[in-house]
Write a protein that holds these residues in place. Sequence first.
Motif, PDB file in Angstrom:
ATOM      1  N   LEU A   1       0.890  -1.300  -0.086  1.00  0.00           N
ATOM      2  CA  LEU A   1       0.008   0.058   0.127  1.00  0.00           C
ATOM      3  C   LEU A   1       0.961   1.237   0.009  1.00  0.00           C
ATOM      4  O   LEU A   1       0.453   2.139  -0.470  1.00  0.00           O
ATOM      5  N   LEU A   2       2.214   1.118   0.568  1.00  0.00           N
ATOM      6  CA  LEU A   2       2.977   2.408   0.478  1.00  0.00           C
ATOM      7  C   LEU A   2       3.879   2.545  -0.709  1.00  0.00           C
ATOM      8  O   LEU A   2       4.774   3.288  -0.723  1.00  0.00           O
ATOM      9  N   GLY A   3       3.568   1.399  -1.604  1.00  0.00           N
ATOM     10  CA  GLY A   3       4.373   1.453  -2.973  1.00  0.00           C
ATOM     11  C   GLY A   3       5.539   0.599  -3.020  1.00  0.00           C
ATOM     12  O   GLY A   3       6.474   1.128  -3.861  1.00  0.00           O
ATOM     13  N   LYS A   4       6.096  -0.153  -1.811  1.00  0.00           N
ATOM     14  CA  LYS A   4       7.280  -0.709  -1.760  1.00  0.00           C
ATOM     15  C   LYS A   4       7.287  -1.957  -2.551  1.00  0.00           C
ATOM     16  O   LYS A   4       8.389  -2.426  -2.570  1.00  0.00           O
ATOM     17  N   LEU A   5       6.210  -2.544  -2.648  1.00  0.00           N
ATOM     18  CA  LEU A   5       6.041  -3.794  -3.479  1.00  0.00           C
ATOM     19  C   LEU A   5       5.192  -3.357  -4.653  1.00  0.00           C
ATOM     20  O   LEU A   5       3.970  -2.723  -4.663  1.00  0.00           O
ATOM     21  N   LYS A   6       5.288  -4.226  -5.782  1.00  0.00           N
ATOM     22  CA  LYS A   6       4.545  -3.993  -7.142  1.00  0.00           C
ATOM     23  C   LYS A   6       3.329  -5.061  -7.199  1.00  0.00           C
ATOM     24  O   LYS A   6       2.947  -5.082  -8.124  1.00  0.00           O
ATOM     25  N   PHE A   7       3.383  -5.926  -5.907  1.00  0.00           N
ATOM     26  CA  PHE A   7       2.251  -6.781  -6.133  1.00  0.00           C
ATOM     27  C   PHE A   7       1.564  -6.807  -4.857  1.00  0.00           C
ATOM     28  O   PHE A   7       2.087  -6.375  -3.700  1.00  0.00           O
ATOM     29  N   ASP A   8       0.323  -7.177  -4.799  1.00  0.00           N
ATOM     30  CA  ASP A   8      -0.309  -7.373  -3.433  1.00  0.00           C
ATOM     31  C   ASP A   8      -0.415  -8.534  -3.084  1.00  0.00           C
ATOM     32  O   ASP A   8       0.126  -9.614  -3.376  1.00  0.00           O
ATOM     33  N   TYR A   9      -1.239  -8.709  -1.826  1.00  0.00           N
ATOM     34  CA  TYR A   9      -1.149 -10.200  -1.000  1.00  0.00           C
ATOM     35  C   TYR A   9      -1.816 -11.198  -2.123  1.00  0.00           C
ATOM     36  O   TYR A   9      -1.597 -12.391  -1.613  1.00  0.00           O
ATOM     37  N   HIS A  10      -2.609 -10.829  -2.917  1.00  0.00           N
ATOM     38  CA  HIS A  10      -3.297 -11.786  -3.680  1.00  0.00           C
ATOM     39  C   HIS A  10      -2.182 -12.594  -4.667  1.00  0.00           C
ATOM     40  O   HIS A  10      -2.563 -13.333  -5.490  1.00  0.00           O
ATOM     41  N   ALA A  11      -1.022 -12.125  -4.548  1.00  0.00           N
ATOM     42  CA  ALA A  11       0.069 -12.645  -5.521  1.00  0.00           C
ATOM     43  C   ALA A  11       0.570 -14.057  -4.672  1.00  0.00           C
ATOM     44  O   ALA A  11       1.406 -14.994  -5.281  1.00  0.00           O
TER      45      ALA A  11
END
Length: 314
Positions: free
Chosen positions: A105-115
């Motif tokens: 949510l802070l833009g530190k990852l390009k994928f979310d938990y659904h990955a």
Amino acid sequence: MKQLSRALACITLGLSALTPISSWAESFPAKPIKVIVPFAAGGQGDVMARLIIKTIEEKQLISQPIAVINVPGGGGTIGVRQAHQADADGYTLLYLHQTLMTTELLGKLKFDYHAFTPIAETNNTCLATVTGTESGIDSAESWIAKAQADPKKLKDATLLGSAAHFTTAMISKAADMQVGLVNVGGGSERIASLLGNHTQTAVLVAAPITRNPGLKGLIYYGEERNPQLPETPTAKELGYDVISCLNNVWWAPGGTPADVVSVLQNALASALEDPELIAAIEQKGDTAKLVIGDALDARLADIYARLKSVAGDI
């Protein structure tokens, strides 16, 4: 004993959602499994993962060794990326709480938990806003009233971008108040800031509050009051729909076969039937609770929605 009985009841209910294992899955695992904990050894997550794995191995619930791999750095993102890039075969897992969501949510990852595929939540601990006994704040109501009357004058010790930071943002939004944020670091640094009266509040887990007479709980963010903090009201009791916990989930890379997930899920569920493990988890300050299947999916969706609602304010 009451907590132990409640934990066992939750586990019994969770077992009914387990998926039967096919003959194909009987060959899994054929080699050791590694579990990535994206923080340094010795932290709460590391300790809990090892406790659960120890029970799995002692009871021979998995036929191969399971090794914890600590991958600190990047606020947890280095280890998360390693788990994300791993083959979706069940041999590389991730053990992590809300940090998987907050970093995205802070833009530190390009994928979310659904990955990832959630296997099971096995333990959690909810957070609390805490003050020092010398702060001049004697209740949640007085803290909120002062923060509403004089925005940002009261200072909250935090770690920017952490679950603690998100929690303060959630209660601030719900109560229509503003506190000043002081980026002091982790839990021990926040406690030192409170005891030194450098800041007026901080968000912590319950365990250090009960051990330190210089700290006082103001608001607890669980569904019900914490037995360790019987005098601390929940946010919901005060009229604020704020829930904020650290829900520790075992994750597999997205696309991991359902039968493999079932093997892992069954092992975790069986481990959590052990009263000694439940007692050990709760002695360390967490609540042992198995959540799987649709219930886990709904729980994760609710957590993500709550975090996302304040991400723009972080």
